[in-house]
Write a protein that holds these residues in place. Structure first.
Motif, PDB file in Angstrom:
ATOM      1  N   ILE A 103       0.889  -1.159   0.000  1.00  0.00           N
ATOM      2  CA  ILE A 103       0.000   0.000   0.000  1.00  0.00           C
ATOM      3  C   ILE A 103       0.924   1.205   0.000  1.00  0.00           C
ATOM      4  CG2 ILE A 103      -1.777   1.277   1.238  1.00  0.00           C
ATOM      5  CD1 ILE A 103      -2.547  -1.401   2.613  1.00  0.00           C
ATOM      6  N   ILE A 104       0.907   1.970  -1.090  1.00  0.00           N
ATOM      7  CA  ILE A 104       1.799   3.115  -1.210  1.00  0.00           C
ATOM      8  C   ILE A 104       0.952   4.383  -1.053  1.00  0.00           C
ATOM      9  CG2 ILE A 104       3.490   4.316  -2.634  1.00  0.00           C
ATOM     10  CD1 ILE A 104       4.019   1.567  -3.973  1.00  0.00           C
ATOM     11  N   ALA A 105       1.137   5.021   0.084  1.00  0.00           N
ATOM     12  CA  ALA A 105       0.370   6.218   0.425  1.00  0.00           C
ATOM     13  C   ALA A 105       1.006   7.448  -0.225  1.00  0.00           C
ATOM     14  CB  ALA A 105       0.314   6.386   1.941  1.00  0.00           C
ATOM     15  N   PRO A 106       0.177   8.428  -0.588  1.00  0.00           N
ATOM     16  CA  PRO A 106       0.705   9.634  -1.227  1.00  0.00           C
ATOM     17  C   PRO A 106       1.314  10.640  -0.246  1.00  0.00           C
ATOM     18  CG  PRO A 106      -1.661   9.807  -1.033  1.00  0.00           C
ATOM     19  CD  PRO A 106      -1.293   8.428  -0.547  1.00  0.00           C
ATOM     20  N   SER A 107       1.059  10.427   1.060  1.00  0.00           N
ATOM     21  CA  SER A 107       1.590  11.361   2.058  1.00  0.00           C
ATOM     22  C   SER A 107       1.753  10.641   3.397  1.00  0.00           C
ATOM     23  CB  SER A 107       0.655  12.558   2.239  1.00  0.00           C
ATOM     24  OG  SER A 107      -0.553  12.137   2.854  1.00  0.00           O
ATOM     25  N   LEU A 108       2.540  11.250   4.257  1.00  0.00           N
ATOM     26  CA  LEU A 108       2.746  10.712   5.594  1.00  0.00           C
ATOM     27  C   LEU A 108       1.448  10.734   6.390  1.00  0.00           C
ATOM     28  CD1 LEU A 108       4.734   9.517   7.575  1.00  0.00           C
ATOM     29  CD2 LEU A 108       5.377  11.828   8.248  1.00  0.00           C
ATOM     30  N   GLU A 134      -0.143   7.499   8.185  1.00  0.00           N
ATOM     31  CA  GLU A 134      -0.396   7.453   9.631  1.00  0.00           C
ATOM     32  C   GLU A 134      -1.848   7.081   9.925  1.00  0.00           C
ATOM     33  OE1 GLU A 134       0.984  11.286  10.895  1.00  0.00           O
ATOM     34  OE2 GLU A 134       3.030  10.552  11.205  1.00  0.00           O
ATOM     35  N   GLN A 135      -2.778   7.604   9.131  1.00  0.00           N
ATOM     36  CA  GLN A 135      -4.183   7.246   9.315  1.00  0.00           C
ATOM     37  C   GLN A 135      -4.405   5.757   9.028  1.00  0.00           C
ATOM     38  OE1 GLN A 135      -7.195  10.066   7.808  1.00  0.00           O
ATOM     39  NE2 GLN A 135      -5.450  11.398   7.341  1.00  0.00           N
ATOM     40  N   LEU A 136      -3.724   5.231   8.018  1.00  0.00           N
ATOM     41  CA  LEU A 136      -3.853   3.807   7.693  1.00  0.00           C
ATOM     42  C   LEU A 136      -3.234   2.929   8.777  1.00  0.00           C
ATOM     43  CD1 LEU A 136      -3.223   3.868   3.840  1.00  0.00           C
ATOM     44  CD2 LEU A 136      -5.355   3.245   5.016  1.00  0.00           C
ATOM     45  N   ILE A 137      -2.161   3.387   9.405  1.00  0.00           N
ATOM     46  CA  ILE A 137      -1.578   2.626  10.517  1.00  0.00           C
ATOM     47  C   ILE A 137      -2.603   2.480  11.631  1.00  0.00           C
ATOM     48  CG2 ILE A 137       0.120   2.756  12.398  1.00  0.00           C
ATOM     49  CD1 ILE A 137       2.161   3.697  10.313  1.00  0.00           C
ATOM     50  N   GLY A 138      -3.412   3.494  11.848  1.00  0.00           N
ATOM     51  CA  GLY A 138      -4.465   3.418  12.852  1.00  0.00           C
ATOM     52  C   GLY A 138      -5.547   2.399  12.505  1.00  0.00           C
ATOM     53  N   LYS A 139      -5.610   2.005  11.256  1.00  0.00           N
ATOM     54  CA  LYS A 139      -6.617   1.046  10.796  1.00  0.00           C
ATOM     55  C   LYS A 139      -5.973  -0.268  10.347  1.00  0.00           C
ATOM     56  CE  LYS A 139      -9.285   4.990   9.188  1.00  0.00           C
ATOM     57  NZ  LYS A 139     -10.503   4.880   9.946  1.00  0.00           N
ATOM     58  N   ILE A 140      -4.725  -0.478  10.716  1.00  0.00           N
ATOM     59  CA  ILE A 140      -3.962  -1.606  10.180  1.00  0.00           C
ATOM     60  C   ILE A 140      -4.541  -2.967  10.569  1.00  0.00           C
ATOM     61  CG2 ILE A 140      -2.230  -1.828  12.011  1.00  0.00           C
ATOM     62  CD1 ILE A 140      -1.596  -2.006   8.200  1.00  0.00           C
ATOM     63  N   ASP A 141      -5.143  -3.076  11.745  1.00  0.00           N
ATOM     64  CA  ASP A 141      -5.706  -4.376  12.152  1.00  0.00           C
ATOM     65  C   ASP A 141      -6.790  -4.839  11.189  1.00  0.00           C
ATOM     66  OD1 ASP A 141      -3.993  -4.677  14.300  1.00  0.00           O
ATOM     67  OD2 ASP A 141      -5.390  -3.772  15.728  1.00  0.00           O
ATOM     68  N   LEU A 200       3.251  -0.954   4.247  1.00  0.00           N
ATOM     69  CA  LEU A 200       2.636   0.361   4.147  1.00  0.00           C
ATOM     70  C   LEU A 200       3.760   1.350   3.878  1.00  0.00           C
ATOM     71  CD1 LEU A 200       0.242   2.233   4.266  1.00  0.00           C
ATOM     72  CD2 LEU A 200       0.434   2.239   6.748  1.00  0.00           C
ATOM     73  N   CYS A 201       3.745   1.915   2.695  1.00  0.00           N
ATOM     74  CA  CYS A 201       4.836   2.782   2.260  1.00  0.00           C
ATOM     75  C   CYS A 201       4.332   4.188   2.016  1.00  0.00           C
ATOM     76  CB  CYS A 201       5.453   2.246   0.964  1.00  0.00           C
ATOM     77  SG  CYS A 201       5.989   0.534   1.067  1.00  0.00           S
ATOM     78  N   VAL A 202       5.254   5.129   2.065  1.00  0.00           N
ATOM     79  CA  VAL A 202       4.930   6.510   1.738  1.00  0.00           C
ATOM     80  C   VAL A 202       6.032   7.033   0.827  1.00  0.00           C
ATOM     81  CG1 VAL A 202       6.044   7.487   3.790  1.00  0.00           C
ATOM     82  CG2 VAL A 202       4.221   8.739   2.669  1.00  0.00           C
ATOM     83  N   VAL A 203       5.606   7.762  -0.182  1.00  0.00           N
ATOM     84  CA  VAL A 203       6.535   8.394  -1.108  1.00  0.00           C
ATOM     85  C   VAL A 203       6.496   9.882  -0.812  1.00  0.00           C
ATOM     86  CG1 VAL A 203       7.068   8.843  -3.528  1.00  0.00           C
ATOM     87  CG2 VAL A 203       6.069   6.655  -2.872  1.00  0.00           C
TER      88      VAL A 203
END
Length: 131
Positions: free
Chosen positions: A55-60, A64-71, A89-92
């Motif tokens: 999952i490559i996120a467009p911003s930090l 961070e919001q996705l980390i909160g929903k990682i489960d 979970l990656c960010v560019v």
């Protein structure tokens, strides 16, 4: 004479993964679905050979919001994607060289500081009960 298959192995695999990705966020919360629509999703093995869902996120902020929903994301990956051993979970960072298209031959030349990833292992409930 045997007939040739309509799909080659590569195109069949690509079609399968596209269908899996299209169904991935079906049962997730609407807020998670909205965040995932901003991301790029895909599959690749890690250097150790573990099949990884990226999952490559467009911003930090999105990451961070996705980390909160990682489960819930990990649960969905375990449910839908047999054989996938981890989620990355990656960010560019904006303006980084990783934002630019990269030729496959030059992929290893992408600077390490232009992409940040956090890896989450998939723990299969069936495997835990078999021990």
């Amino acid at each position: 004479m045997l007939s040739q298959p309509v799909f080659g192995d590569r195109s069949l695999t690509t079609a399968f993964y596209q269908a899996v990705i299209a169904r991935f966020d079906d049962s997730l919360s609407l807020s998670t679905q909205a965040l995932l629509r901003e991301c790029t999703l895909g599959f690749a093995p890690c250097p150790e050979g573990v099949k990884t869902f990226f999952i490559i996120a467009p911003s930090l902020d999105v990451a961070e919001q996705l980390i909160g929903k990682i489960d819930s994301i990990l649960d969905r990956v375990a449910e839908l994607m047999a054989g996938v051993g981890q989620v990355a979970l990656c960010v560019v960072p904006p303006g980084s060289e990783a934002e630019q298209p990269v030729d496959r031959q030059d992929f290893e030349k992408v600077p390490a500081d232009s992409l940040a990833c956090k890896f989450f292992s998939i723990i299969c409930a069936d495997a835990a009960t078999d021990r």
